[in-house]
Design a protein around this motif. Structure first.
Motif, PDB file in Angstrom:
ATOM      1  N   MET A 135     -23.145   1.836  -1.945  1.00 55.53           N
ATOM      2  CA  MET A 135     -22.686   3.155  -1.528  1.00 55.53           C
ATOM      3  C   MET A 135     -21.760   3.728  -2.595  1.00 55.53           C
ATOM      4  O   MET A 135     -20.893   3.033  -3.108  1.00 55.53           O
ATOM      5  N   THR A 136     -21.963   4.993  -2.939  1.00 55.23           N
ATOM      6  CA  THR A 136     -21.117   5.661  -3.921  1.00 55.23           C
ATOM      7  C   THR A 136     -19.874   6.232  -3.251  1.00 55.23           C
ATOM      8  O   THR A 136     -19.962   6.933  -2.247  1.00 55.23           O
ATOM      9  N   PHE A 137     -18.709   5.917  -3.817  1.00 56.71           N
ATOM     10  CA  PHE A 137     -17.453   6.454  -3.316  1.00 56.71           C
ATOM     11  C   PHE A 137     -17.000   7.592  -4.220  1.00 56.71           C
ATOM     12  O   PHE A 137     -17.109   7.504  -5.446  1.00 56.71           O
ATOM     13  N   VAL A 138     -16.518   8.669  -3.613  1.00 58.84           N
ATOM     14  CA  VAL A 138     -15.957   9.797  -4.363  1.00 58.84           C
ATOM     15  C   VAL A 138     -14.444   9.682  -4.312  1.00 58.84           C
ATOM     16  O   VAL A 138     -13.853   9.615  -3.230  1.00 58.84           O
ATOM     17  N   ARG A 139     -13.839   9.654  -5.471  1.00 59.62           N
ATOM     18  CA  ARG A 139     -12.387   9.542  -5.570  1.00 59.62           C
ATOM     19  C   ARG A 139     -11.860  10.776  -6.293  1.00 59.62           C
ATOM     20  O   ARG A 139     -12.228  11.014  -7.445  1.00 59.62           O
ATOM     21  N   THR A 140     -11.038  11.568  -5.616  1.00 62.96           N
ATOM     22  CA  THR A 140     -10.523  12.790  -6.243  1.00 62.96           C
ATOM     23  C   THR A 140      -9.285  12.461  -7.067  1.00 62.96           C
ATOM     24  O   THR A 140      -8.463  11.622  -6.685  1.00 62.96           O
ATOM     25  N   TYR A 141      -9.177  13.143  -8.212  1.00 63.80           N
ATOM     26  CA  TYR A 141      -8.016  12.962  -9.082  1.00 63.80           C
ATOM     27  C   TYR A 141      -7.381  14.320  -9.310  1.00 63.80           C
ATOM     28  O   TYR A 141      -8.016  15.248  -9.817  1.00 63.80           O
ATOM     29  N   LEU A 142      -6.115  14.448  -8.895  1.00 67.71           N
ATOM     30  CA  LEU A 142      -5.377  15.701  -9.029  1.00 67.71           C
ATOM     31  C   LEU A 142      -4.142  15.442  -9.879  1.00 67.71           C
ATOM     32  O   LEU A 142      -3.386  14.504  -9.619  1.00 67.71           O
ATOM     33  N   ARG A 143      -3.943  16.296 -10.890  1.00 62.48           N
ATOM     34  CA  ARG A 143      -2.817  16.080 -11.802  1.00 62.48           C
ATOM     35  C   ARG A 143      -2.169  17.402 -12.168  1.00 62.48           C
ATOM     36  O   ARG A 143      -2.834  18.421 -12.332  1.00 62.48           O
ATOM     37  N   ALA A 144      -0.840  17.378 -12.287  1.00 59.30           N
ATOM     38  CA  ALA A 144      -0.086  18.489 -12.860  1.00 59.30           C
ATOM     39  C   ALA A 144       0.837  17.900 -13.911  1.00 59.30           C
ATOM     40  O   ALA A 144       1.211  16.721 -13.848  1.00 59.30           O
TER      41      ALA A 144
END
Length: 211
Positions: free
Chosen positions: A1-10
């Motif tokens: 199963m493919t997992f989606v991992r969000t990456y948010l950066r400032a």
């Protein structure tokens, strides 16, 4: 199963790293993807000192997807550092999907065969956008340095340059009252139109007892 991992950066603590959260969620919903984990940090994209990004890579499984708003959220790195980061992503076959990189959309739900076909094209596009992001970063730093040097070279303009705009005391008094009433910084920004930096400045004054 493919997992989606969000990456948010400032880049700084004064900026809202979660600003793009809704855009990433909307993209995932539109493409039938489920976000399994979110990684948020305030750190410079020009540095490899990013604990949350490396935590993501460490926890990712082979074939997982990093979903980010723009390639520059992932990298404003030098060519050498970008190569190091890309090698780590490649080693675990982590796919990068960025909202500003249309070809990456095709990889979001691609099967193994189709994903491999897009790997070469997407890698080339990522390299190009990473290089553009780095150049933009270096150009902005150069222009800022040139501006400071020009002001320092002309003492008659120096005071005027750094005097800045007069403080809006009425607005800042309202910010202070809202802080005393335990309103959230986000609510204060929306109600007054001030920047997060201004809220932080007024909050610091309150803490020091000067407001």
């Amino acid at each position: 199963m493919t997992f989606v991992r969000t990456y948010l950066r400032a880049s700084t603590n004064e900026q809202d790293a979660t600003r793009a959260r809704q855009a990433l969620k909307d993209f995932a919903d539109q493409h039938g993807l489920k976000i399994a984990a979110e990684y948020v940090e305030n750190a410079s994209g020009a540095s490899l000192q990013r604990p949350k990004l490396f935590e993501l890579i460490e926890q990712a499984h082979e074939g997982d997807v990093i979903l980010t708003e723009q390639v520059d959220r992932l990298s404003r790195l030098t060519a050498a550092d970008w190569d190091k980061l890309k090698a780590m992503l490649t080693a675990k076959r982590i796919r990068v999907v960025a909202l500003d990189l249309p070809t990456s959309y095709m990889m979001a739900k691609a099967d193994d065969f189709t994903g491999r076909m897009f790997d070469a094209l997407n890698s080339m596009m990522l390299d190009m956008l990473a290089a553009i992001s780095r150049k933009d970063y270096e150009d902005r730093r150069r222009r800022a340095s040139e501006g400071v040097a020009k002001v320092m070279a002309n003492p008659s303009e120096k005071a005027a340059k750094y005097r800045g705009k007069p403080e809006n005391t009425k607005r800042n008094d309202l910010v202070a009252e809202m802080l005393r009433a335990s309103k959230s910084w986000t609510d204060i920004q929306e109600a007054t139109g001030v920047s997060r930096m201004t809220v932080a400045k007024v909050a610091k004054r309150l803490k020091e007892g000067t407001e």
